[in-house]
Design a protein around this motif. Structure first.
Motif, mmCIF file in Angstrom:
data_model
loop_
_atom_site.group_PDB
_atom_site.id
_atom_site.type_symbol
_atom_site.label_atom_id
_atom_site.label_comp_id
_atom_site.label_asym_id
_atom_site.label_seq_id
_atom_site.Cartn_x
_atom_site.Cartn_y
_atom_site.Cartn_z
ATOM 1 N N ILE A 164 -10.618 15.088 -3.785
ATOM 2 C CA ILE A 164 -11.217 14.397 -3.676
ATOM 3 C C ILE A 164 -12.348 14.025 -3.921
ATOM 4 O O ILE A 164 -13.099 13.180 -4.136
ATOM 5 N N THR A 165 -12.904 15.460 -3.909
ATOM 6 C CA THR A 165 -14.114 15.708 -4.545
ATOM 7 C C THR A 165 -14.697 15.419 -6.206
ATOM 8 O O THR A 165 -15.649 15.079 -6.335
ATOM 9 N N THR A 166 -12.960 15.839 -6.955
ATOM 10 C CA THR A 166 -13.284 15.639 -8.305
ATOM 11 C C THR A 166 -13.285 13.804 -8.398
ATOM 12 O O THR A 166 -14.572 13.656 -9.555
ATOM 13 N N ALA A 167 -12.977 13.194 -7.248
ATOM 14 C CA ALA A 167 -12.597 11.792 -7.819
ATOM 15 C C ALA A 167 -14.286 10.620 -7.310
ATOM 16 O O ALA A 167 -13.954 10.112 -7.867
ATOM 17 N N ALA A 168 -15.039 11.511 -6.299
ATOM 18 C CA ALA A 168 -15.885 11.431 -6.155
ATOM 19 C C ALA A 168 -17.043 11.547 -6.995
ATOM 20 O O ALA A 168 -18.571 10.760 -7.218
ATOM 21 N N GLU A 169 -17.309 12.718 -7.633
ATOM 22 C CA GLU A 169 -17.911 12.963 -8.778
ATOM 23 C C GLU A 169 -17.834 11.992 -9.749
ATOM 24 O O GLU A 169 -18.835 11.670 -10.387
ATOM 25 N N TRP A 173 -19.681 7.326 -4.110
ATOM 26 C CA TRP A 173 -19.845 7.256 -3.372
ATOM 27 C C TRP A 173 -20.657 5.389 -2.773
ATOM 28 O O TRP A 173 -21.470 5.650 -3.987
ATOM 29 N N PRO A 174 -20.094 5.374 -2.002
ATOM 30 C CA PRO A 174 -19.006 5.313 -1.521
ATOM 31 C C PRO A 174 -17.173 4.781 -1.903
ATOM 32 O O PRO A 174 -18.040 4.064 -3.436
ATOM 33 N N LEU A 175 -16.828 5.543 -1.437
ATOM 34 C CA LEU A 175 -15.073 4.983 -2.111
ATOM 35 C C LEU A 175 -14.092 4.346 -1.689
ATOM 36 O O LEU A 175 -13.710 4.010 0.069
ATOM 37 N N VAL A 176 -12.801 3.479 -2.180
ATOM 38 C CA VAL A 176 -12.203 3.209 -1.190
ATOM 39 C C VAL A 176 -10.795 3.823 -1.420
ATOM 40 O O VAL A 176 -10.336 4.595 -2.789
ATOM 41 N N LEU A 177 -10.407 4.487 -0.610
ATOM 42 C CA LEU A 177 -9.037 4.929 -0.855
ATOM 43 C C LEU A 177 -7.746 3.427 0.064
ATOM 44 O O LEU A 177 -8.550 3.325 0.754
ATOM 45 N N LYS A 178 -6.965 3.599 -0.863
ATOM 46 C CA LYS A 178 -5.864 2.652 -0.575
ATOM 47 C C LYS A 178 -4.433 3.850 -0.822
ATOM 48 O O LYS A 178 -3.757 4.221 -1.907
ATOM 49 N N GLY A 179 -3.534 2.932 0.011
ATOM 50 C CA GLY A 179 -2.028 3.157 -0.093
ATOM 51 C C GLY A 179 -1.255 2.748 -1.196
ATOM 52 O O GLY A 179 -2.062 1.556 -1.118
ATOM 53 N N ARG A 180 -0.761 2.675 -1.095
ATOM 54 C CA ARG A 180 0.405 2.549 -2.771
ATOM 55 C C ARG A 180 0.719 1.162 -2.539
ATOM 56 O O ARG A 180 0.092 0.203 -3.087
ATOM 57 N N TYR A 181 1.546 0.824 -1.396
ATOM 58 C CA TYR A 181 1.569 -1.283 -0.940
ATOM 59 C C TYR A 181 0.199 -1.328 0.142
ATOM 60 O O TYR A 181 0.175 -2.410 -0.401
ATOM 61 N N TYR A 182 -0.419 -0.693 0.581
ATOM 62 C CA TYR A 182 -1.000 -1.591 2.072
ATOM 63 C C TYR A 182 -2.049 -0.323 2.527
ATOM 64 O O TYR A 182 -1.908 0.534 1.322
ATOM 65 N N ASP A 183 -3.535 -1.381 3.103
ATOM 66 C CA ASP A 183 -4.128 -0.403 3.399
ATOM 67 C C ASP A 183 -4.583 0.133 2.710
ATOM 68 O O ASP A 183 -5.125 0.560 1.877
ATOM 69 N N GLY A 205 2.732 7.941 2.309
ATOM 70 C CA GLY A 205 2.537 8.685 0.862
ATOM 71 C C GLY A 205 1.660 8.972 0.159
ATOM 72 O O GLY A 205 0.957 8.682 -0.042
ATOM 73 N N VAL A 206 2.568 9.685 -1.088
ATOM 74 C CA VAL A 206 1.172 9.973 -1.936
ATOM 75 C C VAL A 206 1.779 9.644 -3.388
ATOM 76 O O VAL A 206 3.697 8.757 -3.192
ATOM 77 N N PRO A 207 0.817 9.188 -4.623
ATOM 78 C CA PRO A 207 -0.166 9.247 -4.085
ATOM 79 C C PRO A 207 -0.940 8.194 -3.859
ATOM 80 O O PRO A 207 0.144 6.717 -3.474
ATOM 81 N N LEU A 208 -2.143 8.616 -3.230
ATOM 82 C CA LEU A 208 -2.953 7.240 -2.579
ATOM 83 C C LEU A 208 -3.522 6.699 -4.144
ATOM 84 O O LEU A 208 -3.750 7.868 -5.089
ATOM 85 N N ILE A 209 -5.092 6.098 -3.848
ATOM 86 C CA ILE A 209 -5.397 6.077 -4.782
ATOM 87 C C ILE A 209 -6.758 5.861 -5.015
ATOM 88 O O ILE A 209 -7.585 4.782 -3.203
ATOM 89 N N ALA A 210 -7.592 6.151 -5.393
ATOM 90 C CA ALA A 210 -9.401 6.028 -4.932
ATOM 91 C C ALA A 210 -9.268 5.615 -6.238
ATOM 92 O O ALA A 210 -9.703 5.560 -7.149
ATOM 93 N N GLN A 211 -10.892 4.109 -5.825
ATOM 94 C CA GLN A 211 -11.345 3.200 -5.811
ATOM 95 C C GLN A 211 -12.438 2.821 -6.618
ATOM 96 O O GLN A 211 -12.808 3.459 -5.007
#
Length: 359
Positions: A164-169, A173-183, A205-211
């Motif tokens: 997460i830290t690397t993704a945020a860099e 921020w803010p960051l959107v975390l998404k499930g593979r199919y929903y949520d 499950g993983v992977p999640l998506i950081a957007q």
């Protein structure tokens, strides 16, 4: 003055057709199935018998008997194609299902893989190809945008909370975390992100998506592609109220040529086959950014029928190989507002679904 003859009963003037529909979970995060069925019920082409296909015994659509004539349970998508085909073959022996309309992202892979086998059973579908399904996946959205010239947020997969830290860099921020199919969850700090990661990965499950977070007005477009590069229908909607899970609870149709042009470009670039939904943000600079591409009808799809473009009824014709003309014009300013309703049924019906897998 002479009066017009009284119309004959529907069963005498329209051919009987049995259609199976999934996605009956009409909850605060509803599946599209009930809305699809409502739209299908308005077709003037067929006298429909609707078969509901459920995964859980408490999906409300099972008990909406004015919409669903009969319900059968399906094995969960994780059970694989063999289990699904065996169940559908059993259902086909008892019901003359001519068309099947899946409505969940997570089940589409299995249904697409089984298209030849389903056709051999006499069950027709009209679904995207596996290549189309994969290209618009959340994990591939940035590459999709680059390939076809669409604006999409930067994103990256997250296989563990340590990333997460690397993704945020990279994404900020803010960051959107998404499930593979929903949520999804919008997070403003590392602590929030770690908490959201635990919840979403536990569910999906993983992977999640950081957007990358994109600020602006939320707009959705429901469309129908003919598989040859044409969007036969496109209806844009602006969200008026959303739930805490980001789902539209109220919305209104828009008149906006830029939105319609975007839907047409998407269908042309991908040669999309079937229903789709584009989830967009219109930024303060009037840029249209695609946040997600859903490979099926949205839960608000009945609004398209109410506005004059009945996309599920048109998909039914496509599945049967019948001609469908381009749909032009729709009612602008048509609104939907969802509501909660206590559906009363008897415990014996629930027990029948839970024990026998049908009602």
């Amino acid at each position: 003055m002479p009066t017009s003859p009284s119309p004959l009963p529907a069963s005498n003037t329209r051919p009987r057709l049995t259609v199976a529909v999934t996605g009956l979970n009409a909850t605060d995060s509803p599946g599209p199935g009930v809305a699809v069925i409502r739209a299908l019920r308005e077709t003037t082409d067929f006298d429909l018998r609707i078969i509901g296909l459920s995964y859980e015994a408490l999906e409300p659509g099972i008990y909406l008997r004015e919409l669903v004539d009969k319900t059968y349970q399906l094995p969960y998508p994780a059970a694989g194609t063999a289990a699904l085909l065996a169940r559908l073959a059993h259902i086909r022996e008892r019901e003359d299902v001519a068309v099947l309309i899946p409505n969940f992202d997570a089940e589409l892979f299995n249904f697409i893989k089984l298209e030849p086998e389903l056709r051999a059973l006499g069950i027709h579908t009209f679904l995207p190809t596996l290549a189309q399904l994969d290209a618009r996946d959340k994990l591939n959205l940035a590459a999709f945008g680059a390939a076809y010239g669409f604006s999409t947020p930067a994103s990256r997969p997250l296989h563990s909370a340590f990333e997460i830290t690397t993704a945020a860099e990279t994404l900020g921020w803010p960051l959107v975390l998404k499930g593979r199919y929903y949520d999804a969850a919008v997070v403003h700090s590392l602590a929030q992100a770690e908490q959201a990661f635990a919840r979403l990965s536990g569910l999906w499950g993983v992977p999640l998506i950081a957007q990358q977070f994109v600020a602006g007005q939320e707009i959705n477009i429901a469309g129908l592609g003919d598989g040859h590069g044409r969007a036969l229908s496109a209806v844009p909607m602006r969200k008026l109220t959303i739930t805490d899970r980001g789902k539209a609870w109220a919305g209104i149709t828009l008149e906006d040529e830029a939105l319609l042009a975007l839907a047409r470009r998407f269908a042309e670039a991908t040669r999309w086959r079937g229903g789709f939904e584009l989830e967009l943000i219109r930024t303060a600079a009037d840029e249209l950014v695609i946040l997600e591409i859903n490979p099926r009808f949205p839960a608000w799809i009945y609004l398209t029928a109410a506005a004059g473009q009945n996309q599920p009824a048109a998909l039914l014709r496509l599945a049967l190989g019948l001609p469908v003309t381009m749909m032009e014009g729709y009612a602008v300013g048509k609104m939907f507002v969802r509501y909660a309703w206590d559906l009363i049924t008897d415990h014996t019906e629930f027990q029948q679904v839970a024990a026998l897998g049908e009602l």
